[in-house]
Design a protein around this motif. Sequence first.
Motif, PDB file in Angstrom:
ATOM      1  N   MET A 317       0.828  -1.206   0.000  1.00 15.63           N
ATOM      2  CA  MET A 317       0.000   0.000   0.000  1.00 15.63           C
ATOM      3  C   MET A 317       0.861   1.253   0.000  1.00 15.63           C
ATOM      4  N   PHE A 318       1.976   1.220   0.716  1.00 12.48           N
ATOM      5  CA  PHE A 318       2.875   2.373   0.739  1.00 12.48           C
ATOM      6  C   PHE A 318       3.362   2.710  -0.670  1.00 12.48           C
ATOM      7  N   PHE A 319       3.796   1.694  -1.421  1.00  7.59           N
ATOM      8  CA  PHE A 319       4.295   1.935  -2.779  1.00  7.59           C
ATOM      9  C   PHE A 319       3.173   2.372  -3.724  1.00  7.59           C
ATOM     10  N   ARG A 320       1.973   1.809  -3.562  1.00 13.88           N
ATOM     11  CA  ARG A 320       0.862   2.170  -4.449  1.00 13.88           C
ATOM     12  C   ARG A 320       0.397   3.599  -4.234  1.00 13.88           C
ATOM     13  N   GLU A 321       0.554   4.130  -3.033  1.00  8.67           N
ATOM     14  CA  GLU A 321       0.044   5.462  -2.728  1.00  8.67           C
ATOM     15  C   GLU A 321       1.098   6.554  -2.884  1.00  8.67           C
ATOM     16  N   LEU A 322       2.263   6.210  -3.390  1.00  6.54           N
ATOM     17  CA  LEU A 322       3.259   7.241  -3.674  1.00  6.54           C
ATOM     18  C   LEU A 322       2.725   8.176  -4.765  1.00  6.54           C
ATOM     19  N   PRO A 323       2.863   9.489  -4.613  1.00  8.35           N
ATOM     20  CA  PRO A 323       2.416  10.416  -5.670  1.00  8.35           C
ATOM     21  C   PRO A 323       3.118  10.136  -6.998  1.00  8.35           C
ATOM     22  N   GLU A 324       4.384   9.770  -6.918  1.00  8.77           N
ATOM     23  CA  GLU A 324       5.143   9.341  -8.102  1.00  8.77           C
ATOM     24  C   GLU A 324       5.759   7.991  -7.781  1.00  8.77           C
ATOM     25  N   PRO A 325       5.598   7.013  -8.650  1.00 13.61           N
ATOM     26  CA  PRO A 325       6.034   5.644  -8.316  1.00 13.61           C
ATOM     27  C   PRO A 325       7.545   5.547  -8.111  1.00 13.61           C
ATOM     28  N   LEU A 326       7.958   4.382  -7.644  1.00 14.83           N
ATOM     29  CA  LEU A 326       9.385   4.151  -7.407  1.00 14.83           C
ATOM     30  C   LEU A 326      10.176   4.287  -8.713  1.00 14.83           C
ATOM     31  N   PHE A 327       9.606   3.820  -9.818  1.00 18.00           N
ATOM     32  CA  PHE A 327      10.151   4.087 -11.149  1.00 18.00           C
ATOM     33  C   PHE A 327       9.493   5.376 -11.641  1.00 18.00           C
ATOM     34  N   PRO A 328      10.187   6.507 -11.634  1.00 15.13           N
ATOM     35  CA  PRO A 328       9.552   7.800 -11.934  1.00 15.13           C
ATOM     36  C   PRO A 328       8.870   7.820 -13.300  1.00 15.13           C
ATOM     37  N   PHE A 329       7.897   8.728 -13.428  1.00 18.81           N
ATOM     38  CA  PHE A 329       7.123   8.824 -14.666  1.00 18.81           C
ATOM     39  C   PHE A 329       8.011   9.062 -15.887  1.00 18.81           C
ATOM     40  N   CYS A 330       8.993   9.944 -15.724  1.00 19.20           N
ATOM     41  CA  CYS A 330       9.820  10.326 -16.879  1.00 19.20           C
ATOM     42  C   CYS A 330      10.694   9.181 -17.376  1.00 19.20           C
ATOM     43  N   PHE A 331      10.829   8.117 -16.568  1.00 25.44           N
ATOM     44  CA  PHE A 331      11.659   6.982 -16.978  1.00 25.44           C
ATOM     45  C   PHE A 331      10.816   5.796 -17.439  1.00 25.44           C
ATOM     46  N   PHE A 332       9.511   5.916 -17.378  1.00 22.35           N
ATOM     47  CA  PHE A 332       8.658   4.761 -17.688  1.00 22.35           C
ATOM     48  C   PHE A 332       8.908   4.258 -19.105  1.00 22.35           C
ATOM     49  N   GLN A 333       8.838   5.137 -20.076  1.00 22.47           N
ATOM     50  CA  GLN A 333       8.981   4.713 -21.466  1.00 22.47           C
ATOM     51  C   GLN A 333      10.397   4.221 -21.752  1.00 22.47           C
ATOM     52  N   GLN A 334      11.375   4.786 -21.075  1.00 18.70           N
ATOM     53  CA  GLN A 334      12.756   4.338 -21.295  1.00 18.70           C
ATOM     54  C   GLN A 334      12.955   2.912 -20.811  1.00 18.70           C
ATOM     55  N   PHE A 335      12.353   2.566 -19.676  1.00 20.43           N
ATOM     56  CA  PHE A 335      12.433   1.182 -19.192  1.00 20.43           C
ATOM     57  C   PHE A 335      11.683   0.240 -20.143  1.00 20.43           C
TER      58      PHE A 335
END
Length: 436
Positions: A317-335
């Motif tokens: 629940m802690f990870f799901r409720e982060l305003p920005e995930p552990l893998f940041p938004f700007c890196f999503f497509q790069q991953f």
Amino acid sequence: MAGMRITNVADAVKQQPLIPSQQNSVVMMRVKNSQSSGDRHSQSKSMVLQESDFFQIPILRHRRNQSQHSVSGGGASAFELSKAGGKADVVQLCGAIIEWTTEKSSRKNVFQITTYTGNQYLFQADSYSTASLWYNAIRQTIDSSTKAGEGLVLRRANSTENLPRHSSLPGYTSASPITKQRNPLHRRSMNMFGSSKLKHSTSDGSDKSSVKNRLRKFISRRPSMQTLQDKGLIKDRVFGCHLLTLCQRERTTVPRFIQICVNTVNKRGLEVDGIYRVSGNLATVQKLRYIVDQEEDLDLDHPQWEDIHVITGALKMFFRELPEPLFPFCFFQQFVDAITEIKDPKLKVQAMKKLIEQLPKANQDTMKLLFSHLQRVLACSKKNLMSTQSIGIIFGPTLMWPELDTGNMAINMLYQNHIVEFILIKCQDIFNLDRK
């Protein structure tokens, strides 16, 4: 015997007879004085409407607060209500309003007269024809007297005191300062009446502007978030707080709550069947979350946290409720590009490692701690029955998601699962972990 009769007031203009020629017509009348504080001060009266030459014996004595009156016809523009031994009270018809009403009484055939001083009179007859004759006669008298007598001054019977007209009725003129000084009580009464439904449009506008002004003052004077936090009225949360902010506040690169949960699962949960797959009791998870947010002393070895699935549920629940995930938004497509476009395993590991090294320090250290912990969970897969696929399905959408769901959700979830699985398998090479 009490009586009611019609008299001329202030030399009113000659008019047609007010009373229809119908004998012994019984009419109920209720009087509401505009100077009273509410309907509870109104008076119920019964009267007999008859020819001008007769005075009948009063009837209808079944109400204890009723008084008996008789009415005689004649050319007039006012009623005069009188009791034996009492003062006369003139009901001026000039400028009055007459209308049928069904809301003021449960009886049938009821009409209401409202004078321009605000007094209200209800008339009721058992026969509609009788009530209609009286309604038409009184309405004709009001219309003609209003046109001819708009300049007349209304005075209370046996008095030289002027009664002001209400602003919502015909013939209204402002009262002089002398009149206001002589009658302050009446002024307050009329002001109260002036804020009633007859002037609802003006009062509503002023009320709305007043509410807007109050809201502006409240918003401008409210204290800042920092002030409330300094006073201890608002405490910083742990769940729902940005990862970098939380780490800066705790002066660490990995949040304490994650460290405590990981250490507890490593100590007594690695061999539990379905660890991280089985959900804990939601009410208990929320209780744990509340304690963490209140920054109370947390002891996960306490018997109330005996169920290890509650701890793992709170961690997810802690990870799901982060305003920005552990893998940041700007890196999503790069991953996603690294996992889909690079076919060579070694190059793929190097690409993943390079992307993770570009992340903020808090994200790097938290990711390293979590995946090293999941490696230990995977090492006990024969007992806990957890595989890389099951862990990827659980933590894929928990640790990363796109900022905008513009693509296919199923495809994105597939990419998320594959990324977590690959990092989990190659975490020793990616995070330079010691091989045991």
